[in-house]
Write an enzyme that holds these catalytic residues in place. Structure first.
Site, PDB file in Angstrom:
ATOM      1  N   GLN A  68      -0.156   1.534  61.163  1.00 17.10           N
ATOM      2  CA  GLN A  68       1.020   0.976  60.514  1.00 17.10           C
ATOM      3  C   GLN A  68       2.128   0.489  61.441  1.00 17.10           C
ATOM      4  O   GLN A  68       2.665  -0.598  61.232  1.00 17.10           O
ATOM      5  CB  GLN A  68       1.612   2.013  59.543  1.00 17.10           C
ATOM      6  CG  GLN A  68       2.769   1.481  58.734  1.00 17.10           C
ATOM      7  CD  GLN A  68       3.335   2.470  57.731  1.00 17.10           C
ATOM      8  OE1 GLN A  68       4.397   2.262  57.181  1.00 17.10           O
ATOM      9  NE2 GLN A  68       2.627   3.556  57.481  1.00 17.10           N
ATOM     10  N   GLU A 121       3.720   9.366  61.122  1.00 14.59           N
ATOM     11  CA  GLU A 121       4.944   9.083  60.379  1.00 14.59           C
ATOM     12  C   GLU A 121       5.827  10.311  60.184  1.00 14.59           C
ATOM     13  O   GLU A 121       6.994  10.328  60.585  1.00 14.59           O
ATOM     14  CB  GLU A 121       4.574   8.484  59.013  1.00 14.59           C
ATOM     15  CG  GLU A 121       5.718   8.366  58.018  1.00 14.59           C
ATOM     16  CD  GLU A 121       6.780   7.386  58.464  1.00 14.59           C
ATOM     17  OE1 GLU A 121       7.969   7.717  58.377  1.00 14.59           O
ATOM     18  OE2 GLU A 121       6.414   6.280  58.911  1.00 14.59           O
ATOM     19  N   ASP A 149       6.966   4.859  61.074  1.00 15.16           N
ATOM     20  CA  ASP A 149       5.997   3.810  61.391  1.00 15.16           C
ATOM     21  C   ASP A 149       6.585   2.413  61.227  1.00 15.16           C
ATOM     22  O   ASP A 149       6.771   1.687  62.196  1.00 15.16           O
ATOM     23  CB  ASP A 149       4.762   3.961  60.500  1.00 15.16           C
ATOM     24  CG  ASP A 149       3.751   4.946  61.061  1.00 15.16           C
ATOM     25  OD1 ASP A 149       3.607   5.006  62.293  1.00 15.16           O
ATOM     26  OD2 ASP A 149       3.106   5.653  60.285  1.00 15.16           O
ATOM     27  N   GLY A 173      28.313   7.621  53.448  1.00 16.68           N
ATOM     28  CA  GLY A 173      29.333   6.746  54.009  1.00 16.68           C
ATOM     29  C   GLY A 173      30.759   7.194  53.793  1.00 16.68           C
ATOM     30  O   GLY A 173      31.696   6.428  54.032  1.00 16.68           O
ATOM     31  N   GLY A 174      30.966   8.410  53.306  1.00 23.01           N
ATOM     32  CA  GLY A 174      32.316   8.885  53.113  1.00 23.01           C
ATOM     33  C   GLY A 174      32.851   8.665  51.710  1.00 23.01           C
ATOM     34  O   GLY A 174      33.842   9.272  51.311  1.00 23.01           O
TER      35      GLY A 174
END
Length: 420
Positions: A16, A138, A167, A246-247
């Protein structure tokens, strides 16, 4: 015109990570020549087979727009053919175990002797160090790169993500490295090595968690649910469930029909800029000015209560109705789409992100198209090659074998059972 037209890629990749990289380059117009073991090919051709006698979806969905040549690199004539391929190609991409190319007689020094302008791009599990010879897949990469330790719920074990960030994520990083090296070669005239360790790629995708690790040293992560719940933090970035990274506080919430539909959910973010609109939508207008709710810092200790109230509203709507109501108000929400819904999405089909491809052995199948859109380099997704389908074509068109010379190579057994 295709962006990478004229660039030849010698594709020594399998499974992959590498095929993701070379498929992307093929979509952008590079001539990707996939080298495969005679009679065997890429291992994924026969993994997770769903149509007897046909290449698996695992293989077909990672090898579009490529040409396949069978080649035994241990055969003397095979080494001759490989040497000519190295000389003719711009890039060699490989994700062998460490040292495999050296054992084949094609060390980086030998490759440079054959073609000083070639770029050799490699995927490895770990970068240089004590783990560099370890075999990595993976989920190992996700665990070693910080993803698993920060994924899941606080009271549960580490969890790997369904996104193949180890991958496919590494393949995307490698493709960027290759294109950058090609750009530099235009100025320097020299090739170079490009290395993309899987651990490094996952770490890059987990950079916000390393951000939080450093913030944690200065005090609790107040946007994490455990802060509002009064649960002490440890010495490392914790698992945060479905909190936003993200806050801006966010959660996955139930929608109408959740009792029978495992994907009847929405992601809802209580962004500060639209807090008053959120209050109106959920029927809590007093929260706009109420003490303890009016400002983002006040709300941090009440996130469980706030999202419980939002969920009481979302449970009366389908996930699409939530979108229809909230999007015009700039309230950030998103439906939890199942793989079935994604495959049937007409908008994604219209942009070529989801496409149907015809295959001579398995019939039509659905696959992911190119995720990056260039206005002057449109992508046509063509099927993956059959094993050795282009062997004679490559020998003739790329390497210039003809007549008796071509017959000699075919008779040597180096290129499998060639059929015309």
């Amino acid at each position: 015109m295709k962006a990478l037209k004229g660039v030849k890629i010698l594709d020594f990749t399998h499974v992959q990570s590498g095929p993701t990289c070379t498929q992307l380059l093929a979509w952008f117009g590079a001539d990707v020549i996939k080298v495969e073991r005679p009679g065997v090919g890429d291992a994924t051709r026969k993994q997770l087979v769903d149509v007897p006698g046909a290449d698996s979806l695992y293989f077909t969905m990672l090898n579009h727009n490529k040409r396949s040549i069978e080649l035994n690199s241990k055969n003397e004539t095979g080494k001759e053919v490989l040497t000519r391929l190295v000389k003719e190609c711009d890039v060699l991409v490989e994700n062998f175990a460490p040292g495999a190319l050296d054992r084949m007689g094609f060390s980086w020094e030998r490759i440079q002797e054959i073609n000083p302008r070639i770029i050799m791009a490699s995927v490895k599990g770990f970068g240089p160090g004590k783990y560099e010879d370890c075999k990595v897949y993976e989920n190992v990469a996700q665990c070693a790169g910080g993803s698993a330790s920060t994924t899941g719920f606080l009271d549960g074990p580490p969890v790997v993500t369904g996104a193949q960030i180890g991958d496919s994520g590494t393949g995307l990083h490698l493709a960027l490295g290759i294109v950058t090296a090609l750009f530099q070669r235009e100025k320097s005239g020299r090739g170079q090595k490009v290395l993309a360790p899987m651990q490094d790629g996952v770490i890059n995708l987990c950079r916000v968690k390393l951000r939080d690790q450093q913030r944690l040293e200065k005090g609790p992560l107040k946007e994490y649910s455990q802060y509002g719940a009064g649960i002490p933090f440890g010495d490392a970035t914790p698992r945060a469930g479905n909190d936003s990274g993200g806050g801006q506080p966010g959660r996955i919430l139930k929608c109408k029909g959740w009792e029978t539909d495992p994907n009847a959910y929405t992601y809802f973010i209580t962004q500060a800029a639209v807090w008053e609109k959120v209050c109106d939508v959920i029927g809590e207008p007093d929260w706009k000015t109420k003490e303890g709710y009016a400002t983002p810092p006040e709300r941090l200790s009440k996130l469980d209560e706030i999202f419980a109230r939002v969920e009481a509203w979302t449970m009366t709507k389908t996930k699409y109705e939530v979108m229809d109501i909230c999007n015009p108000l700039d309230i950030p929400v998103g439906p939890i789409l199942s793989t079935k819904e994604i495959m049937e999405d007409q908008g994604l089909r219209a942009t070529g992100t989801i496409v149907d491809v015809d295959h001579p052995e398995r019939g039509q199948y659905t696959t992911v198209g190119c995720p990056i859109k260039l206005s002057d380099s449109p992508v046509d997704v063509t099927r993956s090659p059959l094993l050795g389908e282009h062997t004679t074509e490559i020998l003739q068109q790329v390497l210039g074998y003809e007549g008796e010379d071509l017959a000699r190579v075919i008779a040597s057994g180096a290129v499998g059972q060639v059929t015309k």
